[in-house]
Structures are given as C-alpha cells and as structure tokens.
Design a protein around this motif. Structure first.
Motif, PDB file in Angstrom:
ATOM      1  N   UNK A 101      26.599 -49.492 -10.250  1.00 60.29           N
ATOM      2  CA  UNK A 101      25.568 -48.473 -11.283  1.00 60.29           C
ATOM      3  C   UNK A 101      24.372 -47.997 -10.282  1.00 60.29           C
ATOM      4  N   UNK A 102      23.839 -48.837  -9.722  1.00 56.18           N
ATOM      5  CA  UNK A 102      22.373 -48.589  -9.029  1.00 56.18           C
ATOM      6  C   UNK A 102      22.940 -47.643  -7.821  1.00 56.18           C
ATOM      7  N   UNK A 103      23.958 -48.053  -6.834  1.00 58.44           N
ATOM      8  CA  UNK A 103      24.399 -47.378  -5.791  1.00 58.44           C
ATOM      9  C   UNK A 103      24.661 -46.081  -6.236  1.00 58.44           C
ATOM     10  N   UNK A 104      25.408 -45.480  -6.987  1.00 57.57           N
ATOM     11  CA  UNK A 104      25.834 -44.403  -7.500  1.00 57.57           C
ATOM     12  C   UNK A 104      24.592 -43.531  -7.900  1.00 57.57           C
ATOM     13  N   UNK A 105      23.703 -44.065  -8.383  1.00 59.41           N
ATOM     14  CA  UNK A 105      22.510 -43.253  -9.104  1.00 59.41           C
ATOM     15  C   UNK A 105      21.680 -42.801  -7.823  1.00 59.41           C
ATOM     16  N   UNK A 106      21.745 -43.806  -6.743  1.00 56.32           N
ATOM     17  CA  UNK A 106      20.799 -43.769  -5.639  1.00 56.32           C
ATOM     18  C   UNK A 106      21.440 -42.531  -4.785  1.00 56.32           C
ATOM     19  N   UNK A 107      22.758 -42.645  -4.727  1.00 53.92           N
ATOM     20  CA  UNK A 107      23.559 -41.440  -3.867  1.00 53.92           C
ATOM     21  C   UNK A 107      23.200 -40.115  -4.502  1.00 53.92           C
ATOM     22  N   UNK A 108      22.875 -39.971  -5.889  1.00 59.73           N
ATOM     23  CA  UNK A 108      22.883 -38.745  -6.356  1.00 59.73           C
ATOM     24  C   UNK A 108      21.319 -38.466  -5.982  1.00 59.73           C
ATOM     25  N   UNK A 109      20.452 -39.174  -5.529  1.00 58.24           N
ATOM     26  CA  UNK A 109      19.088 -38.652  -5.043  1.00 58.24           C
ATOM     27  C   UNK A 109      19.250 -38.707  -3.544  1.00 58.24           C
ATOM     28  N   UNK A 110      20.145 -38.739  -2.558  1.00 57.04           N
ATOM     29  CA  UNK A 110      20.457 -38.354  -1.586  1.00 57.04           C
ATOM     30  C   UNK A 110      20.496 -39.458  -0.380  1.00 57.04           C
ATOM     31  N   UNK A 111      20.404 -40.654  -1.210  1.00 55.71           N
ATOM     32  CA  UNK A 111      20.162 -41.888  -0.280  1.00 55.71           C
ATOM     33  C   UNK A 111      21.905 -42.053   0.108  1.00 55.71           C
ATOM     34  N   UNK A 112      21.735 -42.791   1.633  1.00 58.11           N
ATOM     35  CA  UNK A 112      23.046 -43.054   1.987  1.00 58.11           C
ATOM     36  C   UNK A 112      23.369 -44.699   1.402  1.00 58.11           C
ATOM     37  N   UNK A 113      24.282 -45.022   0.758  1.00 53.11           N
ATOM     38  CA  UNK A 113      24.513 -46.102   0.304  1.00 53.11           C
ATOM     39  C   UNK A 113      25.874 -46.791   0.604  1.00 53.11           C
TER      40      UNK A 113
END
Length: 319
Positions: free
Chosen positions: A70-82
């Motif tokens: 859940x948290x990884x997907x939302x961070x990716x939506x903000x441009x973060x490489x996860x």
C-alpha cells in the motif's frame, strides 16, 4: 497480544487473524477516528524535495506485506523509486535491516514500535503514543510519517448475541456481568499489565474464569462461536469480527495502547514525496478498511494485487 511477539504467533494470528475494535462492528479502541496530523518536532530539518528511492520492508506475515505494498504504491505515484522486501522476519530482524540500511522504511504499529524503541512507555492514546514515538525515533536516526486511524490492537470481543443480551458496548459494561462469563485468550493475558490485571484495576471487571487459548486465531474465534468462552482477546483487524458479526468492546480507559499503522523511515532516506505518498495512504486507511483488505488476503488474494486495487479505488496511484 501485541504485534510482533514472534513470527509463528504473527502468522497464526493472520490466519484467522488473531492479530492485533474496529469500525463496522465497533469503534476504534481509543475512540480516535482520524489520521495523525501532528507536526514533526521543531528540531527536525525540512525534508528534501527530490523524489529519491527507497526499499520498504515488512514483517513476516500477510498484513505487514499488504501494508508495504500500500505505502509503496502511493510513494511510486509521487515519483519515488520503490523496491519491496517483504517477509523479513520479526521486529528485531527488520529493525536491524532498517538500521544497517538494507531497507529504508517499514510499516509499523505505533504502540509496539514505541515500546521497542523506548523500552517502555505509559502513553496509551493515538496522539500521545505518536508524540513520544516521534521523539524516540529521532534519537535513533529514524523518522515516522503520519499515522493512520487504522489500528491492529488487542480488543475484548464478544458475539453479537452476548452483546445484545447484556447490553455491552464498552469493556466497562462488563463490570456487572463478568462474574457470569468466561474470558479466553493467550496465556500471558493472565499476567501482563494490560490484560486481566488491568481489567480488574481499571474497569473493576473480574471474569468467572479464564481459558488459556492457543494464539491461533481460528482457535480463538471457534471458542467464541461455540460458547467455550463468552469473551475473547482478538486483534482488531481479525476477519472473524466481520465474518461472524462479533462486537469488539470500546476501551475508553485505554488499557490497550494505541497501535496505529505508521511508516518508519531512516532519517537520511526520507524525502518529502515519500512522506506525501505515505501520508495519503494513512489519511484514508481506517480499521474497517484494513480489516476488509486483510480478509481478502486471508481468503487467498495476492497482497500486491489487493493493495493496487485499493490504491486505484482511492485514486492514490498513477496506474
């Protein structure tokens, strides 16, 4: 009993889940229905605005894996490489990985993490636990983002029939009837400060009998359903609460410390886009929704797929 006692306990707990009531069949145990929005300590430096990259880990049980996705997907939506490294082990294992840089973040439970970092605390409510957790984390080069209203905490839970018969909505309501009832739960509940001793000293509740039960969630919920016990210690995200219409009694005196879902990062890894992504999840995730997601995973759904679907429904992903 509190996450994460052991890997074996945690895995068994999710199987039903006995883990660590909840919206839908009850209120959140501490009555706090909002996500944490407290500002970080004034001494914290502003976060970098670059997106950055992070490896998020998880403990070795399905709910933790779900939360990491859940948290990884939302961070990716903000441009973060996860990158995601799930099923690391129990708390000592993944916290060691966090400290040595093998991972940069992990979803946690606020009260349990505070207990681990501070070697004890008297904080019980969501906000008081979070405030102390921010300070304890900062001392160890860690930083927490906002907490979710979702909790995975111990509850005293009864069947709908028992709740109706005795007019029960709060643990306090048990005082006049507990002498007729049997309580079930893991054996340590008999002696831990927040267990039977707190029921007696804080609420004046003394059960007729205590039945030690295996930590397996299926054993606990079966004992409650067939009348072997009248009340049981069940975690607030246990799918059995919804499946069988159980009622988790409110805990207005907070004998069970708040266990809000909260991501913890290495301080040198966390960036503003990471925090923004995590905070977006935390602002929307409550106990009832988390329990619904956990139920899907317990029924065989893939944690990654389940997380991605929820993120799409909440419009928290670019996919």
């Amino acid at each position: 009993m509190r996450r994460i006692v052991s890997v074996g306990f945690a895995v068994a707990a999710i199987a039903m889940v006995a883990a660590c009531g909840a919206n839908g069949s009850s209120s959140l145990p501490d009555g706090d229905s909002r996500a944490g929005t407290a500002a970080p300590p004034a001494t914290d430096a502003a976060l970098p605005h670059r997106a950055g990259s992070v490896t998020i880990g998880s403990a070795a049980f399905p709910e933790a894996e779900l939360l990491a996705h859940l948290y990884a997907g939302a961070m990716r939506a903000h441009g973060v490489k996860v990158d995601i490294h799930t099923n690391i082990g129990e708390r000592s294992a993944y916290m060691a990985a966090l400290r040595d840089g093998s991972i940069g973040a992990v979803p946690e439970y606020s009260g349990a993490l505070l207990e681990y970092l501070a070697n004890g605390t008297k904080a019980r409510t969501s906000q008081s636990v979070y405030t102390e957790l921010q300070a304890a984390a900062a001392k160890q080069n860690l930083r927490v983002t906002d907490y979710a209203s979702a909790q995975d905490t111990d509850t005293i839970t009864v069947t709908r029939k028992t709740a109706t018969k005795y007019h029960l909505s709060s643990i306090a309501d048990l005082k006049s009837v507990a002498g007729k009832l049997t309580l079930g739960g893991p054996a340590p509940l008999r002696t831990v400060p927040y267990g039977i001793p707190a029921l007696k000293s804080v609420y004046g509740v003394e059960f007729k009998r205590f039945v030690p039960l295996s930590p397996s969630g299926s054993i606990t919920q079966t004992a409650l359903r067939n009348g072997t016990v009248d009340a049981a210690d069940i975690f607030s995200t246990d799918p059995a609460i919804s499946r069988f219409g159980f009622v988790s009694l409110k805990d207005p005196e907070h004998i069970f410390a708040a266990q809000n879902i909260v991501p913890v990062f290495r301080n040198d890894v966390l960036t503003q886009p990471m925090a923004d992504g995590c905070n977006a999840v935390s602002s929307r995730l409550d106990t009832a929704e988390l329990r619904t997601l956990v139920t899907k995973v317990a029924d065989g759904a893939d944690p990654s797929t389940t997380a991605a679907q929820w993120l799409r429904e909440k419009r928290l992903t670019v996919n």
